[in-house]
Design a protein around this motif. Structure first.
Motif, PDB file in Angstrom:
ATOM      1  N   SER A   1      -6.436  14.897   0.533  1.00  0.00           N
ATOM      2  CA  SER A   1      -7.619  14.876   1.370  1.00  0.00           C
ATOM      3  C   SER A   1      -8.584  15.988   0.971  1.00  0.00           C
ATOM      4  O   SER A   1      -8.172  17.044   0.458  1.00  0.00           O
ATOM      5  CB  SER A   1      -7.215  15.046   2.838  1.00  0.00           C
TER       6      SER A   1
ATOM      7  N   GLY B   1      -5.599   7.932   5.869  1.00  0.00           N
ATOM      8  CA  GLY B   1      -4.876   7.419   4.713  1.00  0.00           C
ATOM      9  C   GLY B   1      -4.237   8.495   3.864  1.00  0.00           C
ATOM     10  O   GLY B   1      -3.638   8.185   2.827  1.00  0.00           O
ATOM     11  N   ASN B   2      -4.363   9.774   4.283  1.00  0.00           N
ATOM     12  CA  ASN B   2      -3.863  10.890   3.482  1.00  0.00           C
ATOM     13  C   ASN B   2      -3.143  11.897   4.362  1.00  0.00           C
ATOM     14  O   ASN B   2      -3.584  12.187   5.474  1.00  0.00           O
ATOM     15  CB  ASN B   2      -5.027  11.609   2.775  1.00  0.00           C
TER      16      ASN B   2
ATOM     17  N   LYS C   1       2.021   2.812   5.176  1.00  0.00           N
ATOM     18  CA  LYS C   1       0.626   3.213   5.061  1.00  0.00           C
ATOM     19  C   LYS C   1      -0.254   1.993   4.902  1.00  0.00           C
ATOM     20  O   LYS C   1       0.003   1.122   4.078  1.00  0.00           O
ATOM     21  CB  LYS C   1       0.451   4.143   3.858  1.00  0.00           C
TER      22      LYS C   1
ATOM     23  N   GLY D   1      -0.963   9.165  -0.226  1.00  0.00           N
ATOM     24  CA  GLY D   1      -2.337   8.916  -0.611  1.00  0.00           C
ATOM     25  C   GLY D   1      -2.894  10.017  -1.495  1.00  0.00           C
ATOM     26  O   GLY D   1      -2.209  10.965  -1.875  1.00  0.00           O
ATOM     27  N   GLU D   2      -4.175   9.928  -1.810  1.00  0.00           N
ATOM     28  CA  GLU D   2      -4.841  10.967  -2.578  1.00  0.00           C
ATOM     29  C   GLU D   2      -5.037  12.200  -1.687  1.00  0.00           C
ATOM     30  O   GLU D   2      -5.190  12.091  -0.477  1.00  0.00           O
ATOM     31  CB  GLU D   2      -6.201  10.474  -3.074  1.00  0.00           C
TER      32      GLU D   2
ATOM     33  N   ILE E   1      -1.169   5.941   8.896  1.00  0.00           N
ATOM     34  CA  ILE E   1       0.126   6.298   8.330  1.00  0.00           C
ATOM     35  C   ILE E   1       1.121   6.394   9.470  1.00  0.00           C
ATOM     36  O   ILE E   1       0.823   6.975  10.513  1.00  0.00           O
ATOM     37  CB  ILE E   1       0.065   7.644   7.590  1.00  0.00           C
TER      38      ILE E   1
ATOM     39  N   ALA F   1       0.826  -1.207   0.000  1.00  0.00           N
ATOM     40  CA  ALA F   1       0.000   0.000   0.000  1.00  0.00           C
ATOM     41  C   ALA F   1       0.858   1.254   0.000  1.00  0.00           C
ATOM     42  O   ALA F   1       0.510   2.263  -0.580  1.00  0.00           O
ATOM     43  CB  ALA F   1      -0.928   0.001   1.208  1.00  0.00           C
ATOM     44  N   CYS F   2       1.976   1.162   0.670  1.00  0.00           N
ATOM     45  CA  CYS F   2       2.853   2.334   0.769  1.00  0.00           C
ATOM     46  C   CYS F   2       3.601   2.586  -0.527  1.00  0.00           C
ATOM     47  O   CYS F   2       3.683   3.685  -1.009  1.00  0.00           O
ATOM     48  CB  CYS F   2       3.840   2.129   1.923  1.00  0.00           C
TER      49      CYS F   2
END
Length: 712
Positions: free
Chosen positions: A43, A194-195, A79, A40-41, A84, A18-19
């Motif tokens: 936020s 996640g962001n 992540k 991540g995307e 995170i 994922a990272c």
């Protein structure tokens, strides 16, 4: 491999996949000395966006180029779907500062902070009014985590098994070198999201890095001149007649006053709030505000954002309310354009248009049992946790934009803030009331891009009242808050002369203070400067041995000596507050020669001095060559077009210069170039009697300039 190990191995693979790894190329340079890494995307909301921060790229790119300050091989980011973990390197000798408005300590090394907007509860654990996720290294770099989530920061407080520089292992039973807090070589940040964005700053010195951090937000705020005068918050139940009578008392007692605050009683309902004038206490609010303006006094209104069912705003705002009530009032979702428009239209019609100059935004900080819970939801989809972290920013930004649109500067108070707030015209305060801790908070504000006032409310005796007044007059807002006590500056007659004297000194120093805030606006230089930001400050924050106690200190923890009771106010003034009962104190003088502000006499050079304290004055020192521009004592801040006599003081034997800033003091016309910069310079060694040279602009409110050389 057993089933348990197989499951663990699979979980680690998922995390790593994922990272994707923190590649060196993933760090994107944003400006000279600024790099960003995005996890991540992006936020939907983060701290800088909530504050409306727009980097001042022209100022950031000025000066010599700097390189990325951290070893990228030692940066590790993992992540998972909802978490995170960021690992950043920490060298053995590094000290860490910042992480928001903490009240007990300045150095963060070896501690853990849970950064969450909350009313300060007496412990430096990260729950505070401004839990700014920015830290500064003594090596001259800084790190901002731009995320609206709660987060936990382990500042060298946890030793990793895979560390390449693990601390020595001692036997507590036999070795006096045993430490309860072994030194770690990593800062670890845990974000339950996640962001996030990691933004690294390198100005090569701590002060330049703080400047870059502030400029990345757009630069510091430039308050109106009246905002830097003196403010008084009236008793909450006072009527219009009683407030006007108080203003006359200030005039009669010859005490400065530039704006007066009305507390919850100005509304016809509070807790929850109506935002509507109480017709009994304020039957003609427009006339009341206009009468104050004619007397040179601005009006500031208390509010909290929780709307009462009886309020006219209730029905229009109901579709934009969160699921939970606060004090039985709805909580508007101010991430939504429609909610902001409803509030601003109402405020414009009922407050701004009749001349109200600003707001005190209260209770946007906690406690958990008062604020909306983390179970709450909001129409925009913003989580309850994110809303808590940014609500103070959203309120500040909304009000600041409204006043900017009307070309009127405002200056107010707020109970919660965060990263991104440097440009916003609000000063933090709270209900915690400890004089020493207020000064520590004032110092910490200088690391984090927020402003703080050690406001004065009441005291046990005259000496304490005076000492608090002396401190508040050297802060971003000089204020007596009498919302409950009804105290006045003259409530302690045994020290009133001295109280009046320091308030007048504040007014005399307005050219110096205003120019200091201009430096904040143009260059990001914090007006209140911790000693750790001062070039040539050589004092080491030593670790003192702890005293073993089987209940109070069973692990024999050492105590760090923080420099938390003195600070710089602008470039040239060193302020050393005095606390009740003290007849002497130590002062640490930075590199170079320093002189007493009041007499011009030599005080010392790069050393620790012990001084006898006088009740009448707060100890102030000026560096060699320091220049302090001053005006005469006055009851109100200068008005646009007013021409004042300027006295310029020079201290010491060396030459020096000072950049004096001026504009109309009220509007945003300075953004169009309507201001002036004037270099004041003198060099006693070549017989200079003082020079004034216009560098830029023509708006100049000083009709004559005289020089006073304080050191023979």
């Amino acid at each position: 491999m057993n089933l348990k190990n197989i499951f663990l191995h699979a979980t680690i693979l998922v995390i790593c996949f994922a990272c994707g790894g923190a590649k060196k190329s993933d760090w994107q340079q944003q400006a000279n000395g600024v790099w960003k890494y995005t996890i991540g995307e992006k936020s939907k909301i983060n701290l800088l966006d909530a504050a409306g921060a727009v980097p001042n790229l022209a100022r950031l790119d000025a000066g010599a180029a700097t390189t990325f300050p951290l070893d990228k091989e030692r940066i590790h980011i993992t992540k998972s779907a909802h978490k995170i973990v960021i690992q950043l390197p920490l060298d053995d000798a590094e000290q860490i500062y910042g992480l928001g408005l903490q009240f007990k300590s300045v150095n963060r090394r070896g501690k853990t902070y849970h950064l969450k907007v909350d009313h300060y509860g007496g412990k430096d654990n990260g729950s505070t009014h401004a839990p700014v996720p920015f830290y500064l290294s003594s090596k001259g770099y800084g790190v901002l985590i731009n995320s609206a989530s709660y987060m936990t920061v382990y500042v060298g407080s946890s030793v990793r098994l895979d560390s390449k520089s693990k601390p020595a292992v001692y036997n507590r039973n036999t070795d006096k070198n045993w430490e309860a807090q072994p030194k770690s070589d990593v800062v670890e940040i845990v974000i339950p999201d996640g962001n996030a964005e990691i933004i690294v700053f390198n100005g090569e010195t701590p002060l330049n890095t703080v400047r870059k951090y502030n400029l990345y937000q757009g630069g510091g705020v430039l308050p109106p001149k009246w905002g830097l005068g003196f403010t008084y918050r009236s008793h909450t139940r006072h009527t219009a007649e009683e407030v006007l009578a108080e203003v006359q008392e200030f005039e009669h007692n010859e005490f400065p006053l530039d704006f007066i605050g009305l507390e919850p009683g100005w509304m016809n309902m509070s807790y929850p709030s109506s935002y509507e004038w109480d017709e009994g206490r304020f039957p003609e609010p427009g006339k009341f505000v206009h009468t104050l303006l004619e007397q040179g006094v601005r009006t500031n209104l208390w509010m909290n954002p929780y709307i009462a069912p009886k309020a006219k705003l209730y029905e229009p705002m109901l579709p934009y309310a969160g699921t939970h009530l606060v004090w039985n009032g709805i909580v508007p979702d101010y991430t939504m354009d429609a909610a902001r428009k409803i509030f601003l239209d109402f405020y414009t019609k009922n407050q701004l248009d009749i001349g109200v100059s600003g707001l005190k935004i209260d209770e946007v900080d906690g406690y958990d049992n008062w604020l909306w819970p983390d179970a709450a939801t909001f129409p925009s989809g913003t989580s309850a946790e994110q809303m808590r972290q940014v609500y103070g920013l959203l309120m500040q930004k909304m009000v600041a934009d409204l006043y900017h649109k009307s070309n009127q500067r405002t200056y107010g108070l707020v109970r919660a803030s965060n990263a991104g707030a440097a440009t916003l015209p609000f000063v933090l305060y709270n209900d915690y009331y400890d004089h020493r801790d207020f000064i520590t908070a004032l110092i910490n504000s200088g690391f984090s891009g927020v402003l703080w006032t050690p406001e004065v409310r009441q005291s046990n005796k005259g000496e304490e009242w005076l000492r608090r007044m002396q401190s508040v007059c050297f802060s971003p807002m000089a204020m007596v808050n009498a919302w409950s006590s009804g105290t006045k500056p003259w409530s302690y007659p045994e020290v009133y002369e001295e109280v009046q004297q320091v308030a007048m000194l504040r007014m005399q120093l307005l050219p110096y203070i205003y120019s200091t805030f201009a430096d904040y606006y143009f260059n990001g230089t914090p007006p209140v400067r911790p000693m750790q930001l001062v070039e040539g400050f050589g004092a080491k924050e030593e670790i003192k041995a702890g005293k073993l106690d089987d209940t109070a200190n069973p692990y024999n923890l050492a105590i760090r000596k923080d420099i938390k009771d003195q600070f710089m106010f602008g470039d040239n003034l060193l302020v050393a507050p005095v606390f009740t009962g003290e007849t002497s104190r130590t002062v640490i003088l930075p590199q170079g020669k320093w002189y007493d502000f009041y007499t011009g006499e030599y005080a010392g050079e790069n050393e620790v001095i012990e001084i006898r304290t006088a009740l009448a004055t707060i100890p102030l020192f000026v560096k060699d060559g320091g220049i302090i521009p001053m005006i005469g004592p006055r009851l109100h801040a200068p008005k646009p077009g007013e021409q004042l006599a300027l006295q310029v003081r020079h201290y010491g034997k060396e030459g020096g210069s000072f950049l004096l800033y001026d504009d109309d003091g009220e509007t945003f016309d300075y953004e169009k170039g309507d201001y002036s910069l004037t270099e004041l310079s003198a060099d006693p060694q070549v017989g200079s009697k003082g020079n004034e040279k216009r560098v830029e602009g023509s708006v100049f409110g000083y009709g004559s300039v005289t020089w006073k050389f304080m050191t023979e």
